[in-house]
Design an enzyme around this catalytic site. Structure first.
Site, short mmCIF file in Angstrom:
data_model
loop_
_atom_site.label_atom_id
_atom_site.label_comp_id
_atom_site.label_asym_id
_atom_site.label_seq_id
_atom_site.Cartn_x
_atom_site.Cartn_y
_atom_site.Cartn_z
N TYR A 1 -10.63 -28.31 -35.99
CA TYR A 1 -11.04 -27.88 -34.56
C TYR A 1 -9.60 -27.97 -33.75
CZ TYR A 1 -13.54 -27.67 -30.20
OH TYR A 1 -13.85 -27.25 -28.66
N SER B 1 -26.12 -32.50 -30.41
CA SER B 1 -26.57 -33.72 -30.17
C SER B 1 -25.95 -34.52 -29.48
CB SER B 1 -27.03 -34.46 -31.49
OG SER B 1 -25.78 -34.51 -32.28
N ASP C 1 -20.91 -27.36 -24.34
CA ASP C 1 -22.21 -28.17 -24.45
C ASP C 1 -22.66 -28.74 -23.28
OD1 ASP C 1 -21.33 -27.01 -26.96
OD2 ASP C 1 -20.50 -28.82 -27.72
N ASP D 1 -14.35 -21.45 -24.89
CA ASP D 1 -14.29 -22.67 -23.79
C ASP D 1 -12.92 -23.16 -23.48
OD1 ASP D 1 -14.73 -24.18 -26.04
OD2 ASP D 1 -16.59 -25.30 -25.20
N GLU E 1 -17.56 -17.70 -29.14
CA GLU E 1 -17.31 -19.29 -29.70
C GLU E 1 -15.76 -19.35 -29.80
OE1 GLU E 1 -19.56 -21.27 -30.49
OE2 GLU E 1 -20.70 -19.80 -31.46
C1 GLA Z 1 -18.16 -27.16 -30.17
C2 GLA Z 1 -17.47 -27.55 -29.07
C3 GLA Z 1 -17.54 -26.72 -27.97
C4 GLA Z 1 -16.81 -25.43 -28.35
C5 GLA Z 1 -17.69 -24.96 -29.84
C6 GLA Z 1 -16.97 -23.59 -30.14
O1 GLA Z 1 -19.61 -26.82 -30.04
O2 GLA Z 1 -18.21 -28.92 -28.53
O3 GLA Z 1 -16.90 -26.88 -26.80
O4 GLA Z 1 -15.56 -25.18 -28.29
O5 GLA Z 1 -17.48 -25.99 -30.71
O6 GLA Z 1 -17.40 -22.64 -29.56
#
Ligand code: GLA
Length: 395
Positions: free
Chosen positions: A236, A139, A185, A45, A42
């Site tokens: 974020y 989603s 994702d 990426d 987590e």
């Molecule tokens: C969201 C982002 C991903 C990733 C996760 C955390 O889902 O879209 O790219 O950074 O948070 O792991």
């Protein structure tokens, strides 16, 4: 009981029927793309690290037909209540002139259209999704990848490289939804294989597909806290920026190239404790994710559970992306015998948890959470499923 997830075929038929009702003719093309759950890895990426997600049986389906014009008319309908029923219409004669706006869900579609590398065609379409919105099960990536796959279907122009397809969809999210997400994702939504989880190296984009049959009598349970995650919030972006800044201070391209030893240098440079904690999380999470892949391959689910617990604890302590709701869900799950590990999944700040447990303990975990959690939790079995694909238009 875990929620009943509609079969892809049922969602397809609903989309085909809605298209017929709304447009008075039959759709000629139909596609789907799945949501995802992340087992471990987590906030790694965007730091060029490792992630280990699996595609879910929850999907976004698009049924439609080219209309021979430069106009796209899209209706978002959903019996599952995951998206409000609404209509978007825009002109694609000059893709560069397409801008984000209302309705918000259409921005993901517009972003993919603008980033589609081949000649476009106008169309009418219906979108139906069973991926819960705002739950951290991607989603938005499912809608982006479904849109791209639909464009491939109606133009006959397949992406030559699935990595490029995922990157185009990620760019749609950056530019049209203002979310500076990583690649996980979109990637799993494109590349998922039925029965497998996927280890992705976000630096060179290489993948290892992991057959999940070694889990034997163990399963992954997703618990939705139904407390919406606020991914586009600055939290974020702040964490992402702190990681980029720390890598830069060490003269590295990304935290992938940083080791625990380098933390001493950051300390000497007077970097804040908060940033150092973020860095520590990312370095250890990359190690955990690679180890979890090996443990999954050998069927060592006990170790997988321990690594999931460590991941969550670090997300709470070092990355500070947990929430009171997620803490209750994780702690309650962990208190039940037969649970091997439980952690928040996705960006955090709300959304879902993922729990690894013995199959025969599922009801007990669900009941214990229902007794303890004051919000309304919903439950889904995380069955590793296939990535985006074209579907036939038969009922
Ligand atoms: C969201 C982002 C991903 C990733 C996760 C955390 O889902 O879209 O790219 O950074 O948070 O792991």
């Amino acid at each position: 009981m875990a929620e009943n997830i509609s079969d892809v075929n049922e969602v397809k038929i609903e989309a085909l029927d809605t298209f017929l009702k709304e447009f008075g003719e039959e759709a000629t093309h139909c596609v789907c793309a799945p949501g995802r759950v992340n087992v471990i890895g987590e906030h790694t990426d965007y730091n060029e690290g490792f992630v280990l997600p699996m595609a879910l049986p929850m999907v976004t389906v698009i049924a439609g037909k080219p209309n021979g014009t430069n106009i796209c008319t899209i209706i978002s309908a959903s019996s599952a209540g995951t998206m409000s029923v609404s209509k978007a219409e825009f002109d694609i004669s000059e893709p560069a002139a397409i801008k984000p706006g209302e309705p918000k869900w259409a921005n993901y579609v517009k972003g993919c259209i603008v980033n589609f590398p081949n000649a476009l065609a106008g169309f009418k379409a219906v979108v139906i999704s069973t991926v819960p919105v705002g739950a951290g099960l991607s989603s938005s990536a499912a809608l982006e990848v479904a849109t791209y796959t639909f464009l491939e279907a109606i133009t006959g122009q397949q992406a030559s490289d699935p990595v490029q397809k995922a990157i185009s969809c990620q760019k749609a999210e950056h530019d049209f939804a203002g979310v500076p997400c990583g690649i996980m994702d979109q990637f799993i939504s494109v590349m998922g294989i039925d029965g497998h989880a996927l280890l992705l190296d976000c630096r060179d984009k290489s993948v290892i597909q992991i057959l999940m049959e070694n889990l034997k009598d163990h399963v992954f349970l997703i618990t939705n806290s139904n407390s919406p995650h606020k991914l586009s919030s600055s939290a974020y972006r702040d964490r992402r920026d702190a990681c980029f800044e720390a890598a830069k201070k060490l003269g590295k391209n990304s935290l992938r190239e940083v080791s625990l030893e380098d933390i001493k240098t950051l300390e000497k440079q007077g970097v804040s404790k908060v940033t150092i904690n973020r860095v520590r999380h990312v370095i250890n999470e990359n190690l955990r994710t690679q180890e979890a892949m090996k443990a999954l391959q050998t069927g060592d689910y006990k170790r997988v559970g321990e690594l999931m617990n460590e991941s969550h604890d670090s997300l709470r302590e070092n990355y500070e992306v947990s929430s009171p709701e997620l803490e209750t869900l994780v702690n309650t799950a962990r208190s039940v015998k037969g649970v091997l590990g439980s952690r928040l999944t996705g960006a955090g700040f709300g959304g879902c948890t993922i729990t690894l447990l013995k199959e025969d303990c599922v009801s007990q975990v669900i009941n214990t959470i229902k007794e303890t959690y004051t919000g309304k939790a919903t439950f889904y079995m995380a069955k590793p499923s296939a990535g985006a694909r074209q579907l036939d238009c038969h009922r």
